[in-house]
Design a protein around this motif. Structure first.
Motif, PDB file in Angstrom:
ATOM      1  N   ALA A 100       0.820  -1.221   0.000  1.00 52.62           N
ATOM      2  CA  ALA A 100       0.000   0.000   0.000  1.00 52.62           C
ATOM      3  C   ALA A 100       0.852   1.267   0.000  1.00 52.62           C
ATOM      4  O   ALA A 100       0.498   2.254  -0.654  1.00 52.62           O
ATOM      5  N   LEU A 109      -6.285   1.904  -3.659  1.00 52.02           N
ATOM      6  CA  LEU A 109      -6.389   2.342  -2.253  1.00 52.02           C
ATOM      7  C   LEU A 109      -7.691   3.092  -1.994  1.00 52.02           C
ATOM      8  O   LEU A 109      -8.276   2.957  -0.913  1.00 52.02           O
ATOM      9  N   TYR A 112     -10.218   0.451  -1.468  1.00 50.04           N
ATOM     10  CA  TYR A 112      -9.983  -0.212  -0.172  1.00 50.04           C
ATOM     11  C   TYR A 112     -10.580   0.594   0.985  1.00 50.04           C
ATOM     12  O   TYR A 112     -11.171   0.047   1.900  1.00 50.04           O
ATOM     13  N   GLU A 113     -10.414   1.918   0.919  1.00 53.69           N
ATOM     14  CA  GLU A 113     -10.833   2.781   2.037  1.00 53.69           C
ATOM     15  C   GLU A 113     -12.269   3.287   1.923  1.00 53.69           C
ATOM     16  O   GLU A 113     -12.743   3.977   2.826  1.00 53.69           O
ATOM     17  N   VAL A 132     -10.390  -0.768   8.331  1.00 52.44           N
ATOM     18  CA  VAL A 132      -9.180  -0.879   7.517  1.00 52.44           C
ATOM     19  C   VAL A 132      -8.010  -1.086   8.479  1.00 52.44           C
ATOM     20  O   VAL A 132      -8.087  -0.769   9.650  1.00 52.44           O
ATOM     21  N   ARG A 139      -2.020  -3.099   4.562  1.00 51.05           N
ATOM     22  CA  ARG A 139      -3.470  -2.816   4.454  1.00 51.05           C
ATOM     23  C   ARG A 139      -4.063  -3.292   3.120  1.00 51.05           C
ATOM     24  O   ARG A 139      -5.079  -3.983   3.086  1.00 51.05           O
ATOM     25  N   ALA A 140      -3.434  -2.919   2.036  1.00 51.86           N
ATOM     26  CA  ALA A 140      -3.868  -3.427   0.727  1.00 51.86           C
ATOM     27  C   ALA A 140      -2.600  -3.785  -0.050  1.00 51.86           C
ATOM     28  O   ALA A 140      -1.635  -3.024  -0.012  1.00 51.86           O
ATOM     29  N   THR A 162     -10.760 -10.821   0.977  1.00 53.94           N
ATOM     30  CA  THR A 162     -11.421  -9.968  -0.012  1.00 53.94           C
ATOM     31  C   THR A 162     -10.422  -9.603  -1.099  1.00 53.94           C
ATOM     32  O   THR A 162      -9.352  -9.066  -0.794  1.00 53.94           O
ATOM     33  N   THR A 163     -10.752  -9.918  -2.346  1.00 53.97           N
ATOM     34  CA  THR A 163      -9.839  -9.603  -3.454  1.00 53.97           C
ATOM     35  C   THR A 163     -10.601  -8.931  -4.591  1.00 53.97           C
ATOM     36  O   THR A 163     -11.824  -9.060  -4.706  1.00 53.97           O
ATOM     37  N   ALA A 237      -5.744  -7.342  -6.397  1.00 52.75           N
ATOM     38  CA  ALA A 237      -5.627  -6.573  -5.152  1.00 52.75           C
ATOM     39  C   ALA A 237      -6.201  -7.401  -4.011  1.00 52.75           C
ATOM     40  O   ALA A 237      -7.252  -8.034  -4.161  1.00 52.75           O
ATOM     41  N   PHE A 239      -7.386  -7.086  -0.088  1.00 53.51           N
ATOM     42  CA  PHE A 239      -7.779  -6.085   0.917  1.00 53.51           C
ATOM     43  C   PHE A 239      -7.868  -6.747   2.294  1.00 53.51           C
ATOM     44  O   PHE A 239      -8.582  -7.727   2.460  1.00 53.51           O
ATOM     45  N   TYR A 241      -9.078  -6.397   6.159  1.00 52.90           N
ATOM     46  CA  TYR A 241      -9.910  -5.679   7.139  1.00 52.90           C
ATOM     47  C   TYR A 241      -9.954  -6.500   8.427  1.00 52.90           C
ATOM     48  O   TYR A 241      -9.868  -7.727   8.392  1.00 52.90           O
TER      49      TYR A 241
END
Ligand SMILES: [Fe+2]
Length: 262
Positions: A100, A109, A112-113, A132, A139-140, A162-163, A237, A239, A241
């Motif tokens: 990230a 990003l 992601y956020e 996050v 984070r990612a 999670t992708t 990607a 992610f 959490y």
């Protein structure tokens, strides 16, 4: 976010509406039935290509190459298994990782956020809240797999993964999984050995399209990404959490996953 995500098809920004609730219910049902759900066309047309264009220069020059032999448990040994048990057969994983902190201001990003996404994911997973990560590296991540590279058989550490697939390869690079190969009470080492020998008829292959969001329950479902073939790199990607805010990796974890502490 309106131009990035297809919020007409997937109304994440209309939390509490009947169409939002319907989508959450469908995703929950899919998770219960198949251990995953897929939102195809989550990215609007052209956005995956744009996200890839942002990441490619970093991927090409500064990604961390991870190449290692490992067993399906990512552990040196399992106390109740002899070292030559076929469930401990070694496989090879090779991948490129972009963290990230290397892609500030990127589309990846921003997604992601995006708070409506975080809240939607929590609802599908039946969690009161998700947060996050605080870790600037973890984070990612964007994982790259080039010709001859693969993410081999493993179980996930986290309950859900999670992708978002950004670019599919020409051939290979498929997601292969074997649902509920083990459970918390039954480690099923003989079943694991059978899968690793390529003799499990219940292993399934999922060919994903770029722009698809996937949520997967991978703690007891063995899975891998098959070897990529052809010129085009598979880019995805990942992610992370957590149910509590402020989660950081330890220095050892950062060095182990990314080859650097900061
Ligand atoms: Fe995984």
């Amino acid at each position: 976010m309106e131009e990035i995500l297809d919020l007409d098809r997937y109304p994440l920004n209309r939390e509490g509406s009947s169409e939002w609730q319907r989508l959450v219910d469908e995703c929950k049902a899919a998770l219960a039935a198949n251990g995953m759900f897929n939102l195809e066309g989550f990215l609007r047309p052209g956005i995956a290509e744009k996200a890839v264009a942002e990441i490619r220069p970093v991927m090409d020059t500064r990604s961390h190459v991870h190449k290692r032999m490992h067993n399906i448990y990512f552990k040196p040994s399992i106390p109740e298994l002899s070292p030559d048990h076929p469930a401990l057969r070694k496989v090879e994983t090779v991948s490129h990782t972009v963290c990230a902190d290397q892609i500030p201001g990127s589309i990846v990003l921003a997604i992601y956020e995006y708070e409506p996404l975080v809240r939607f994911l929590a609802a599908t997973m039946g969690k009161p809240q998700l947060h996050v990560m605080q870790d600037p590296l973890a984070r990612a991540n964007v994982m790259g797999y080039r010709a001859g590279e693969a993410l081999n058989w493993h179980f996930d550490r986290s309950e859900f993964t999670t992708t978002l697939l950004l670019q599919a390869p020409e051939r290979g690079g498929d997601f292969e999984y074997r649902t509920d190969l083990r459970s918390d009470d039954d480690r099923n080492y003989d079943g694991v050995a059978r899968l690793l020998e390529g003799r499990d008829p219940e292993a399934k292959i999922l060919r994903m399209k770029a722009g698809t969001l996937n949520v997967f329950r991978g703690k007891n479902t063995a899975h891998r990404v098959t070897t990529v073939e052809g010129e085009r790199e598979r880019m995805i990607a990942v992610f992370s959490y957590y149910e509590r805010p402020g989660v950081m990796f330890s220095e050892e974890e950062r060095i182990g996953f990314y080859g650097r502490a900061a």
